[in-house]
Every structure is written in C-alpha cells, then in structure tokens.
Write a protein that holds these residues in place. Structure first.
Motif, PDB file in Angstrom:
ATOM      1  N   MET A 127       0.842  -1.191   0.000  1.00 23.62           N
ATOM      2  CA  MET A 127       0.000   0.000   0.000  1.00 23.62           C
ATOM      3  C   MET A 127       0.877   1.240   0.000  1.00 23.62           C
ATOM      4  SD  MET A 127      -3.248   0.926   2.434  1.00 23.62           S
ATOM      5  CE  MET A 127      -2.291   1.009   3.932  1.00 23.62           C
ATOM      6  N   ASN A 128       0.505   2.187  -0.816  1.00 18.91           N
ATOM      7  CA  ASN A 128       1.294   3.394  -1.029  1.00 18.91           C
ATOM      8  C   ASN A 128       0.500   4.600  -0.544  1.00 18.91           C
ATOM      9  OD1 ASN A 128       3.216   5.190  -1.981  1.00 18.91           O
ATOM     10  ND2 ASN A 128       2.598   5.019  -4.115  1.00 18.91           N
ATOM     11  N   LEU A 129       1.058   5.350   0.422  1.00 19.75           N
ATOM     12  CA  LEU A 129       0.382   6.517   0.984  1.00 19.75           C
ATOM     13  C   LEU A 129       1.260   7.746   0.805  1.00 19.75           C
ATOM     14  CD1 LEU A 129       0.186   3.943   3.254  1.00 19.75           C
ATOM     15  CD2 LEU A 129      -1.662   5.416   4.038  1.00 19.75           C
ATOM     16  N   VAL A 130       0.620   8.879   0.517  1.00 12.84           N
ATOM     17  CA  VAL A 130       1.325  10.140   0.315  1.00 12.84           C
ATOM     18  C   VAL A 130       0.703  11.207   1.188  1.00 12.84           C
ATOM     19  CG1 VAL A 130       1.939  11.948  -1.344  1.00 12.84           C
ATOM     20  CG2 VAL A 130       1.943   9.548  -2.057  1.00 12.84           C
ATOM     21  N   SER A 131       1.557  12.084   1.736  1.00 13.02           N
ATOM     22  CA  SER A 131       1.094  13.247   2.498  1.00 13.02           C
ATOM     23  C   SER A 131       1.824  14.467   1.976  1.00 13.02           C
ATOM     24  CB  SER A 131       1.381  13.040   3.988  1.00 13.02           C
ATOM     25  OG  SER A 131       1.051  14.196   4.727  1.00 13.02           O
ATOM     26  N   TRP A 132       1.062  15.567   1.794  1.00 14.40           N
ATOM     27  CA  TRP A 132       1.670  16.781   1.225  1.00 14.40           C
ATOM     28  C   TRP A 132       0.963  18.017   1.768  1.00 14.40           C
ATOM     29  CZ3 TRP A 132       2.062  17.859  -4.788  1.00 14.40           C
ATOM     30  CH2 TRP A 132       2.995  18.889  -5.013  1.00 14.40           C
ATOM     31  N   ASN A 133       1.718  18.890   2.402  1.00 13.27           N
ATOM     32  CA  ASN A 133       1.223  20.225   2.729  1.00 13.27           C
ATOM     33  C   ASN A 133       1.389  21.066   1.468  1.00 13.27           C
ATOM     34  OD1 ASN A 133       1.138  23.019   3.394  1.00 13.27           O
ATOM     35  ND2 ASN A 133       1.535  22.549   5.540  1.00 13.27           N
ATOM     36  N   VAL A 134       0.260  21.370   0.823  1.00 14.87           N
ATOM     37  CA  VAL A 134       0.320  22.044  -0.474  1.00 14.87           C
ATOM     38  C   VAL A 134       0.358  23.565  -0.348  1.00 14.87           C
ATOM     39  CG1 VAL A 134      -0.714  20.173  -1.788  1.00 14.87           C
ATOM     40  CG2 VAL A 134      -2.198  21.847  -0.645  1.00 14.87           C
ATOM     41  N   ASN A 135       0.152  24.090   0.877  1.00 14.55           N
ATOM     42  CA  ASN A 135       0.196  25.537   1.117  1.00 14.55           C
ATOM     43  C   ASN A 135      -0.635  26.298   0.084  1.00 14.55           C
ATOM     44  OD1 ASN A 135       0.848  27.978   2.273  1.00 14.55           O
ATOM     45  ND2 ASN A 135       2.889  28.100   1.361  1.00 14.55           N
ATOM     46  N   GLY A 136      -1.883  25.900  -0.033  1.00 18.53           N
ATOM     47  CA  GLY A 136      -2.797  26.512  -0.998  1.00 18.53           C
ATOM     48  C   GLY A 136      -2.973  25.612  -2.200  1.00 18.53           C
ATOM     49  N   LEU A 137      -4.025  24.817  -2.216  1.00 17.76           N
ATOM     50  CA  LEU A 137      -4.190  23.825  -3.273  1.00 17.76           C
ATOM     51  C   LEU A 137      -4.415  24.466  -4.633  1.00 17.76           C
ATOM     52  CD1 LEU A 137      -4.389  20.916  -4.175  1.00 17.76           C
ATOM     53  CD2 LEU A 137      -6.798  20.914  -3.464  1.00 17.76           C
ATOM     54  N   ARG A 138      -5.152  25.566  -4.664  1.00 19.08           N
ATOM     55  CA  ARG A 138      -5.404  26.204  -5.959  1.00 19.08           C
ATOM     56  C   ARG A 138      -4.107  26.657  -6.610  1.00 19.08           C
ATOM     57  NH1 ARG A 138      -9.949  30.317  -3.965  1.00 19.08           N
ATOM     58  NH2 ARG A 138      -8.633  30.108  -2.103  1.00 19.08           N
ATOM     59  N   SER A 139      -3.188  27.139  -5.818  1.00 21.27           N
ATOM     60  CA  SER A 139      -1.879  27.524  -6.348  1.00 21.27           C
ATOM     61  C   SER A 139      -1.078  26.299  -6.767  1.00 21.27           C
ATOM     62  CB  SER A 139      -1.109  28.328  -5.299  1.00 21.27           C
ATOM     63  OG  SER A 139       0.209  28.604  -5.728  1.00 21.27           O
ATOM     64  N   CYS A 140      -1.118  25.257  -5.949  1.00 19.40           N
ATOM     65  CA  CYS A 140      -0.340  24.052  -6.226  1.00 19.40           C
ATOM     66  C   CYS A 140      -0.811  23.357  -7.499  1.00 19.40           C
ATOM     67  CB  CYS A 140      -0.409  23.109  -5.032  1.00 19.40           C
ATOM     68  SG  CYS A 140       0.747  21.730  -5.089  1.00 19.40           S
ATOM     69  N   VAL A 141      -2.125  23.407  -7.754  1.00 24.31           N
ATOM     70  CA  VAL A 141      -2.664  22.804  -8.968  1.00 24.31           C
ATOM     71  C   VAL A 141      -2.041  23.433 -10.213  1.00 24.31           C
ATOM     72  CG1 VAL A 141      -4.772  22.739 -10.384  1.00 24.31           C
ATOM     73  CG2 VAL A 141      -4.824  21.934  -8.025  1.00 24.31           C
ATOM     74  N   ASN A 142      -1.706  24.707 -10.111  1.00 28.40           N
ATOM     75  CA  ASN A 142      -1.073  25.402 -11.238  1.00 28.40           C
ATOM     76  C   ASN A 142       0.436  25.199 -11.282  1.00 28.40           C
ATOM     77  OD1 ASN A 142      -3.522  26.555 -12.143  1.00 28.40           O
ATOM     78  ND2 ASN A 142      -3.351  28.191 -10.606  1.00 28.40           N
ATOM     79  N   LYS A 143       0.960  24.423 -10.333  1.00 23.74           N
ATOM     80  CA  LYS A 143       2.413  24.210 -10.256  1.00 23.74           C
ATOM     81  C   LYS A 143       2.786  22.736 -10.290  1.00 23.74           C
ATOM     82  CE  LYS A 143       3.024  28.416  -7.453  1.00 23.74           C
ATOM     83  NZ  LYS A 143       3.447  28.935  -6.118  1.00 23.74           N
ATOM     84  N   GLY A 144       1.930  21.918 -10.913  1.00 20.50           N
ATOM     85  CA  GLY A 144       2.300  20.529 -11.127  1.00 20.50           C
ATOM     86  C   GLY A 144       1.648  19.504 -10.222  1.00 20.50           C
ATOM     87  N   PHE A 145       0.619  19.910  -9.474  1.00 21.29           N
ATOM     88  CA  PHE A 145      -0.009  18.954  -8.555  1.00 21.29           C
ATOM     89  C   PHE A 145      -0.512  17.713  -9.283  1.00 21.29           C
ATOM     90  CE2 PHE A 145      -3.877  17.170  -6.704  1.00 21.29           C
ATOM     91  CZ  PHE A 145      -3.422  16.796  -5.449  1.00 21.29           C
ATOM     92  N   HIS A 146      -1.261  17.892 -10.353  1.00 24.39           N
ATOM     93  CA  HIS A 146      -1.850  16.750 -11.043  1.00 24.39           C
ATOM     94  C   HIS A 146      -0.783  15.832 -11.631  1.00 24.39           C
ATOM     95  CE1 HIS A 146      -5.757  18.957 -10.968  1.00 24.39           C
ATOM     96  NE2 HIS A 146      -6.213  17.720 -10.889  1.00 24.39           N
ATOM     97  N   GLU A 147       0.302  16.422 -12.104  1.00 25.10           N
ATOM     98  CA  GLU A 147       1.366  15.597 -12.678  1.00 25.10           C
ATOM     99  C   GLU A 147       1.936  14.652 -11.622  1.00 25.10           C
ATOM    100  OE1 GLU A 147       1.030  19.166 -15.303  1.00 25.10           O
ATOM    101  OE2 GLU A 147       0.904  18.745 -13.157  1.00 25.10           O
ATOM    102  N   TYR A 148       2.189  15.175 -10.434  1.00 23.61           N
ATOM    103  CA  TYR A 148       2.714  14.327  -9.368  1.00 23.61           C
ATOM    104  C   TYR A 148       1.665  13.327  -8.903  1.00 23.61           C
ATOM    105  CZ  TYR A 148       4.638  12.756  -4.932  1.00 23.61           C
ATOM    106  OH  TYR A 148       5.088  11.966  -3.905  1.00 23.61           O
ATOM    107  N   PHE A 149       0.438  13.796  -8.714  1.00 20.31           N
ATOM    108  CA  PHE A 149      -0.639  12.921  -8.254  1.00 20.31           C
ATOM    109  C   PHE A 149      -0.813  11.730  -9.190  1.00 20.31           C
ATOM    110  CE2 PHE A 149      -4.988  11.456  -7.977  1.00 20.31           C
ATOM    111  CZ  PHE A 149      -5.222  11.422  -6.612  1.00 20.31           C
ATOM    112  N   ASN A 150      -0.846  11.994 -10.487  1.00 22.59           N
ATOM    113  CA  ASN A 150      -1.038  10.918 -11.458  1.00 22.59           C
ATOM    114  C   ASN A 150       0.176  10.005 -11.529  1.00 22.59           C
ATOM    115  OD1 ASN A 150      -3.608  11.873 -12.160  1.00 22.59           O
ATOM    116  ND2 ASN A 150      -2.781  13.233 -13.728  1.00 22.59           N
TER     117      ASN A 150
END
Length: 264
Positions: A1-24
C-alpha cells in the motif's frame, strides 16, 4: 500500500504548479493534503472515479484545511477530535478494516510563540485521541506536525533553538507521542540520515541550498513496523514550500490485531 502526504500551502496555487502531474505519477492508494486554504465549492478536482474525496474546511477563508483522496472505501470518516468539531479543519480520520488513518495539520505556535500554550494543550488532546484509536486498531498518522523532533531534522539546529517548531516543549510533546507507542517511519529506516527535509522557507536560495526542516511525517503504531517497506521524502517535487512524503507498507495480516504492546 502506497500513501502520500503533502502540505500544499494553498491547493489552488499548487494545482497550477504541477499537482496533477505528481498525483497521477505516484498513483497513491491514499493521498492526504494539509493547508488546502479553500472553502467548499472553490475547486473541483478531477482525480478519477477510483478516488473518493473527503474534505475538512476551515471556517476562516484561505486558512488551514485538510483533505484525503482514497482508492480504498473507508468504513467511517470523522472530522475533528472525537465528537468535537475543529473550526480550523485540521483533522480527518478514516477507519478501514485493519487500521485508522489520521490526516493532521498541527497548529503552529507562531513566530512570537503566542500560540505555544494552545499548541501544547492541543498536543495532549491529540495524543489521547490517537491512543483511543490505537486501543481498537493500529493507526497511521500523517501530515505537517510543525515540529523538527531531533537536531538532525533541521539544517541549523543551534540557530533555531527555542524558535517555533523547535522549542523544547514542542519537541518533548513529540517524544511523548512516540513513547506512547508510535514510530516515526522515516527515522525508523534512516536513524542517522541528515539533509533530509520536507519544508524550506521562502527566503532566496534556501531550497536550492537545502537549508530546510523535516516537519512532515508518517507515524505508525509501533506494531506496524514489520510492514514498513519504505519511507521517503520526495524533495524534488515543487509546487509548495513543503514537499510530499511517502510511506509504503506491505500487505497487512492478522498480527495487526495483537495488543498494542505485543510488537515493539
């Protein structure tokens, strides 16, 4: 089982900085966020039908907040400590067949330590909450715990002694939690590793020079130690002043249901 934790310090900003690429790319079974900084309806994440999404929003706009995205159907979901609500949206607890998962964003004592007393009282309530869970099933705790526990958990221990996140009081609370039957998964595998950090200030060149702190954790009930495959820090992943931390566990079995003091 693989678990990830991330303090994104503002998800809307993080989404514009590669969040989906890492998530996928990571394809985690469970993916936890802290400091989402948004309210319900302010974002719509397309993560795929396999993920269930659970959000805990702070009442204050643009502040705190947590979320959990899971491929595994939980038996129950709880927000806050026991039956009390958390107006800052700091805790989500998911119950699964073999374990509890607690995603947490620990309160910061503030630079002037004006919130230290509240922080210490909160730590006691949080530890008691975890122990109640641990009496029933093993617990996995992840998130930004806002403390560098040992001197090797930050670059400049001497210069930061007594500062928020590295006060003796905060470090003692972390020691007490671990001594209560929990294990820092990263330190369990890498007890002497230095220069492994998960947060860097926004001052120029700080991250490039790796002048950081390790304040993001996966803690597990001590009887889960035999199931730890890896615990790592994905420090190359940008998008926030924190980076993701990852825990990999082997398949669980009946030994998980042994009493708390059986393995350790």
């Amino acid at each position: 089982m693989n678990l990830v934790s991330w303090n994104v310090n503002g998800l809307r900003s993080c989404v514009n900085k590669g969040f989906h690429e890492y998530f996928n790319h990571i394809g985690a079974d469970i993916f936890c966020l802290q400091e989402t900084k948004l309210q319900e309806g302010q974002i719509s994440l397309e993560l795929g039908e396999e993920y269930r999404q659970y959000w805990n929003y702070a009442l204050k706009k643009g502040y705190s907040g947590t979320a959990v995205f899971t491929k595994i159907q939980p038996l129950s979901v709880r927000y806050g400590l026991e039956e009390e609500t958390e107006p800052e949206g700091r805790i989500i607890t998911l119950e699964f067949d073999s374990f509890y998962l607690v995603n947490v964003y620990t309160p910061n004592a503030k630079r002037d330590l004006s919130r230290l007393a509240y922080r210490l009282e909160w730590e006691d309530r949080f530890r008691n909450f975890l122990l109640q869970l641990d009496d029933r099933k093993p617990v996995i705790i992840c998130g930004d715990l806002n403390v560098a526990h040992q001197e090797i958990d930050l670059k400049n221990a001497k210069g930061n002694r007594g500062n928020s996140g590295f006060t003796e009081e905060e470090r003692e609370k972390m020691s007490l939690l671990l001594d209560s039957g929990f294990t820092d998964s990263f330190r369990y595998l890498y007890p002497e590793r230095t220069d492994a950090y998960s947060w860097w200030s926004n001052m120029p060149k700080v991250r490039e020079r790796n002048v950081g702190w390790r304040i993001d954790y996966f803690l597990v009930s001590t009887r889960l130690r035999p199931f730890i495959v890896d615990a790592r820090i994905d420090s190359n992943v940008l998008g926030s002043d924190h980076c993701p931390v990852v825990l990999e566990l082997a398949n669980f079995n009946e030994s998980l249901f042994l009493p708390r003091d059986t393995i350790g």
